[in-house]
Design a protein around this motif. Structure first.
Motif, PDB file in Angstrom:
ATOM      1  N   ARG A  87     -50.570  -3.420 -57.603  1.00  0.00           N
ATOM      2  CA  ARG A  87     -51.154  -3.641 -58.932  1.00  0.00           C
ATOM      3  C   ARG A  87     -50.327  -4.632 -59.747  1.00  0.00           C
ATOM      4  N   LEU A  88     -49.171  -5.008 -59.228  1.00  0.00           N
ATOM      5  CA  LEU A  88     -48.295  -6.000 -59.859  1.00  0.00           C
ATOM      6  C   LEU A  88     -47.829  -6.987 -58.814  1.00  0.00           C
ATOM      7  N   THR A  89     -47.591  -8.191 -59.247  1.00  0.00           N
ATOM      8  CA  THR A  89     -46.961  -9.177 -58.380  1.00  0.00           C
ATOM      9  C   THR A  89     -45.450  -9.078 -58.521  1.00  0.00           C
ATOM     10  N   GLN A  90     -44.731  -9.604 -57.534  1.00  0.00           N
ATOM     11  CA  GLN A  90     -43.266  -9.555 -57.598  1.00  0.00           C
ATOM     12  C   GLN A  90     -42.716 -10.364 -58.776  1.00  0.00           C
ATOM     13  N   SER A  91     -43.333 -11.480 -59.076  1.00  0.00           N
ATOM     14  CA  SER A  91     -42.857 -12.280 -60.216  1.00  0.00           C
ATOM     15  C   SER A  91     -43.058 -11.534 -61.532  1.00  0.00           C
ATOM     16  N   ARG A  92     -44.230 -10.834 -61.641  1.00  0.00           N
ATOM     17  CA  ARG A  92     -44.468 -10.050 -62.867  1.00  0.00           C
ATOM     18  C   ARG A  92     -43.495  -8.877 -62.968  1.00  0.00           C
ATOM     19  N   ALA A  93     -43.215  -8.218 -61.851  1.00  0.00           N
ATOM     20  CA  ALA A  93     -42.262  -7.110 -61.845  1.00  0.00           C
ATOM     21  C   ALA A  93     -40.856  -7.577 -62.193  1.00  0.00           C
ATOM     22  N   ALA A  94     -40.503  -8.786 -61.695  1.00  0.00           N
ATOM     23  CA  ALA A  94     -39.174  -9.321 -61.995  1.00  0.00           C
ATOM     24  C   ALA A  94     -39.002  -9.564 -63.489  1.00  0.00           C
ATOM     25  N   LYS A  95     -40.071 -10.022 -64.159  1.00  0.00           N
ATOM     26  CA  LYS A  95     -39.996 -10.253 -65.590  1.00  0.00           C
ATOM     27  C   LYS A  95     -39.890  -8.936 -66.349  1.00  0.00           C
ATOM     28  N   LEU A  96     -40.645  -7.918 -65.879  1.00  0.00           N
ATOM     29  CA  LEU A  96     -40.581  -6.614 -66.563  1.00  0.00           C
ATOM     30  C   LEU A  96     -39.206  -5.965 -66.413  1.00  0.00           C
ATOM     31  N   LEU A  97     -38.583  -6.107 -65.271  1.00  0.00           N
ATOM     32  CA  LEU A  97     -37.279  -5.487 -65.017  1.00  0.00           C
ATOM     33  C   LEU A  97     -36.115  -6.403 -65.383  1.00  0.00           C
ATOM     34  N   ASN A  98     -36.421  -7.641 -65.762  1.00  0.00           N
ATOM     35  CA  ASN A  98     -35.387  -8.627 -66.115  1.00  0.00           C
ATOM     36  C   ASN A  98     -34.424  -8.824 -64.954  1.00  0.00           C
ATOM     37  N   LEU A  99     -35.002  -8.970 -63.733  1.00  0.00           N
ATOM     38  CA  LEU A  99     -34.234  -9.203 -62.517  1.00  0.00           C
ATOM     39  C   LEU A  99     -34.786 -10.426 -61.810  1.00  0.00           C
ATOM     40  N   SER A 100     -34.063 -10.886 -60.838  1.00  0.00           N
ATOM     41  CA  SER A 100     -34.571 -11.983 -60.014  1.00  0.00           C
ATOM     42  C   SER A 100     -35.584 -11.430 -58.999  1.00  0.00           C
ATOM     43  N   ILE A 101     -36.403 -12.333 -58.439  1.00  0.00           N
ATOM     44  CA  ILE A 101     -37.412 -11.905 -57.468  1.00  0.00           C
ATOM     45  C   ILE A 101     -36.743 -11.343 -56.213  1.00  0.00           C
ATOM     46  N   ARG A 102     -35.627 -11.937 -55.783  1.00  0.00           N
ATOM     47  CA  ARG A 102     -34.924 -11.451 -54.583  1.00  0.00           C
ATOM     48  C   ARG A 102     -34.369 -10.038 -54.811  1.00  0.00           C
ATOM     49  N   GLN A 103     -33.842  -9.764 -56.048  1.00  0.00           N
ATOM     50  CA  GLN A 103     -33.332  -8.429 -56.327  1.00  0.00           C
ATOM     51  C   GLN A 103     -34.479  -7.409 -56.358  1.00  0.00           C
ATOM     52  N   VAL A 104     -35.630  -7.835 -56.871  1.00  0.00           N
ATOM     53  CA  VAL A 104     -36.793  -6.935 -56.865  1.00  0.00           C
ATOM     54  C   VAL A 104     -37.202  -6.620 -55.432  1.00  0.00           C
ATOM     55  N   GLN A 105     -37.141  -7.609 -54.537  1.00  0.00           N
ATOM     56  CA  GLN A 105     -37.480  -7.370 -53.129  1.00  0.00           C
ATOM     57  C   GLN A 105     -36.512  -6.362 -52.501  1.00  0.00           C
ATOM     58  N   ARG A 106     -35.209  -6.473 -52.813  1.00  0.00           N
ATOM     59  CA  ARG A 106     -34.232  -5.515 -52.273  1.00  0.00           C
ATOM     60  C   ARG A 106     -34.529  -4.103 -52.767  1.00  0.00           C
ATOM     61  N   LEU A 107     -34.769  -3.970 -54.094  1.00  0.00           N
ATOM     62  CA  LEU A 107     -35.063  -2.652 -54.649  1.00  0.00           C
ATOM     63  C   LEU A 107     -36.348  -2.080 -54.051  1.00  0.00           C
ATOM     64  N   LEU A 108     -37.341  -2.923 -53.825  1.00  0.00           N
ATOM     65  CA  LEU A 108     -38.596  -2.455 -53.259  1.00  0.00           C
ATOM     66  C   LEU A 108     -38.390  -1.940 -51.841  1.00  0.00           C
ATOM     67  N   ASN A 109     -37.593  -2.631 -51.041  1.00  0.00           N
ATOM     68  CA  ASN A 109     -37.322  -2.179 -49.673  1.00  0.00           C
ATOM     69  C   ASN A 109     -36.601  -0.826 -49.680  1.00  0.00           C
ATOM     70  N   ARG A 110     -35.587  -0.669 -50.570  1.00  0.00           N
ATOM     71  CA  ARG A 110     -34.861   0.606 -50.628  1.00  0.00           C
ATOM     72  C   ARG A 110     -35.755   1.727 -51.143  1.00  0.00           C
ATOM     73  N   TYR A 111     -36.653   1.391 -52.059  1.00  0.00           N
ATOM     74  CA  TYR A 111     -37.562   2.402 -52.599  1.00  0.00           C
ATOM     75  C   TYR A 111     -38.558   2.863 -51.540  1.00  0.00           C
ATOM     76  N   GLN A 112     -39.042   1.955 -50.698  1.00  0.00           N
ATOM     77  CA  GLN A 112     -39.993   2.323 -49.666  1.00  0.00           C
ATOM     78  C   GLN A 112     -39.340   3.139 -48.556  1.00  0.00           C
ATOM     79  N   ILE A 113     -38.045   2.918 -48.322  1.00  0.00           N
ATOM     80  CA  ILE A 113     -37.357   3.625 -47.244  1.00  0.00           C
ATOM     81  C   ILE A 113     -36.767   4.957 -47.729  1.00  0.00           C
ATOM     82  N   GLU A 114     -36.055   4.931 -48.841  1.00  0.00           N
ATOM     83  CA  GLU A 114     -35.303   6.116 -49.301  1.00  0.00           C
ATOM     84  C   GLU A 114     -35.982   6.826 -50.463  1.00  0.00           C
TER      85      GLU A 114
END
Length: 452
Positions: free
Chosen positions: A23-50
């Motif tokens: 429901r969100l794009t990675q660029s939109r999520a990065a702006k909401l969290l005030n993070l870079s797109i690469r950091q959002v990708q790392r958090l997303l991978n850890r969230y899906q696994i753990e």
């Protein structure tokens, strides 16, 4: 396993869940969290696994990279227990650097001392209870007194002291008196003016100034100050406050006076203590009209003054005791006094006589309410070469000349006793010298009269 997460980490969960649900794009999520797109990708991978636990910081619970070695911490705590157990963190950090060349931040030391029980943070301390004190019920029941040192004339004259008398029940300024210092004689003069104007109050409430309260060493001797003795003779209680906050009414009045009174005197062009004391009643009347309030009960507890002016003069004098020698002499303020060798005076040799040192500089000596006549010889005055001395005074003059020579050889130009009241005039000393011999008072003038 229970995982502790910060509020910032918890706020990331809904955004990452929307990202998982596409429901969100990675660029939109990065702006909401005030993070870079690469950091959002790392958090997303850890969230899906753990799951949500994967978003917690990996550094939590681990020592910091710049953590001080345990050996240094143990060494510092050992030094604190041995030498600085009662030091605060700031002072302890300064001494560790000055004396042991150990540099440690104050906050780190504070945390170590808190964990070791050497320091209790203010937030954990038991709060002190300050119960309010109700003001008294009647006028004259309790009068707070204090001296306020300030530049009252704003440079137009020297700094001086204002003695303030304020009623506890009404907040009325009862009396103001300007003086050079906050001495016992100044308080005596101001108190006498007070009782002549209002009568005798029940009690005075003061601080622990030496005028009101004797030190531990002096307690063994008399246990009461000169001002305390005056109030005792006038049947007025003297109560000393344990802190400045306890007599807050007069402290707040001092602050108000340092603002209003200074400006009023500037407008009136008042530039001396004498003119200020003459005018200050005008200010007191206006001040009380503005700020005083009625007492809870209208009764005035001031008592009328029953003592005669002569009795008041004796009460408000400086009292000292001296022992009369067999030769009917005694010393006061480094001056030798000689009583007339009458039969009545001979009978009191060896007895204690009382010295009355009045504010105007005059002296009186009494024994059992009998005033003693005397002659004086100034020990500090120089015996002039070729001075003419009566035969009956020759022995005393020779003894005092020897004392003066010993002092001069020791290069000790002595001053008057520092224990005595600080307002002895040279004119009075000259009069006392004339009582013994006119030559001693002014040898040069006597020689000139002989030549004429």
């Amino acid at each position: 396993m229970l995982v502790t997460m910060s509020q910032k980490e918890l706020d990331r969960i809904p955004v990452l869940q929307q990202l998982c649900d596409k429901r969100l794009t990675q660029s939109r999520a990065a702006k909401l969290l005030n993070l870079s797109i690469r950091q959002v990708q790392r958090l997303l991978n850890r969230y899906q696994i753990e799951g949500a636990a994967g978003l917690s910081s990996r550094k939590r619970g681990k020592p910091a990279n710049n953590r001080a070695p345990d050996e240094l911490r143990f060494k510092i705590l050992m030094l604190l227990r041995e030498k600085y157990s009662d030091f605060g963190p700031t002072l302890a950090a300064e001494k560790l650097l000055e004396r042991h060349c150990i540099r440690i931040s104050t906050e780190t030391l504070r945390n170590w001392m808190t964990a070791d029980g050497l320091w209790v943070p203010h937030s954990r301390r038991k709060p002190r209870v300050y119960q309010p004190r109700y003001q008294r019920d009647c006028l004259g029941e309790l009068v707070q007194i204090d001296g306020s040192h300030h530049d009252w004339f704003e440079g137009r004259a020297d700094k001086c002291c204002l003695l303030v008398f304020i009623d506890d029940a009404t907040g009325r300024l009862m009396h103001l008196h300007f003086c050079e210092t906050e001495s016992a004689f100044d308080y005596m003069n101001a108190t006498r003016q007070y009782i002549e104007k209002h009568g005798k109050p029940v009690a005075y409430y003061s601080d622990k100034h030496a005028v009101f309260r004797v030190s531990q060493a002096e307690t063994r001797q008399t246990g009461v100050t000169q001002f305390g003795r005056v109030l005792h003779d006038m049947a007025i209680e003297l109560i000393c406050a344990n802190s400045s906050q306890a007599k807050g009414r007069v402290e707040r009045a001092n602050k108000t006076l340092q603002d209003r009174l200074v400006k009023e005197m500037r407008l009136e062009n008042i530039s001396s203590i004498e003119s200020a004391n003459h005018w200050v009643e005008t200010f007191v009347s206006d001040f009380n009209r503005r700020f005083a309030r009625p007492a809870k009960y209208p009764k005035d507890l001031h008592r009328p003054v029953q003592e005669t002016p002569a009795e008041l003069a004796d009460i408000f004098a400086w009292h000292e005791l001296r022992t009369l020698s067999k030769s009917l002499t005694f010393q006061y303020d480094k001056i030798l006094y000689l009583l007339d060798p009458t039969e009545e005076n001979t009978r009191i040799a060896g007895q204690k006589i009382e010295v009355f040192d009045y504010p105007d500089g005059t002296l009186a000596f009494k024994y059992a309410h009998r005033t003693l006549s005397y002659q004086a010889f100034d020990k500090l005055a120089c015996v002039d070469q070729g001075a003419i001395v009566d035969n009956k005074r020759l022995g005393a003059v020779l003894r005092l000349a020897q004392v003066h020579q010993d002092e001069r050889e020791q290069d000790g130009k002595r001053e008057r006793s520092k224990k005595m009241p600080k307002r002895r005039a040279q004119a009075r000393v000259q009069e006392q010298l004339k009582a013994i011999n006119p030559v001693l008072a002014n040898p040069a003038e006597f020689r000139a009269s002989l030549k004429r």
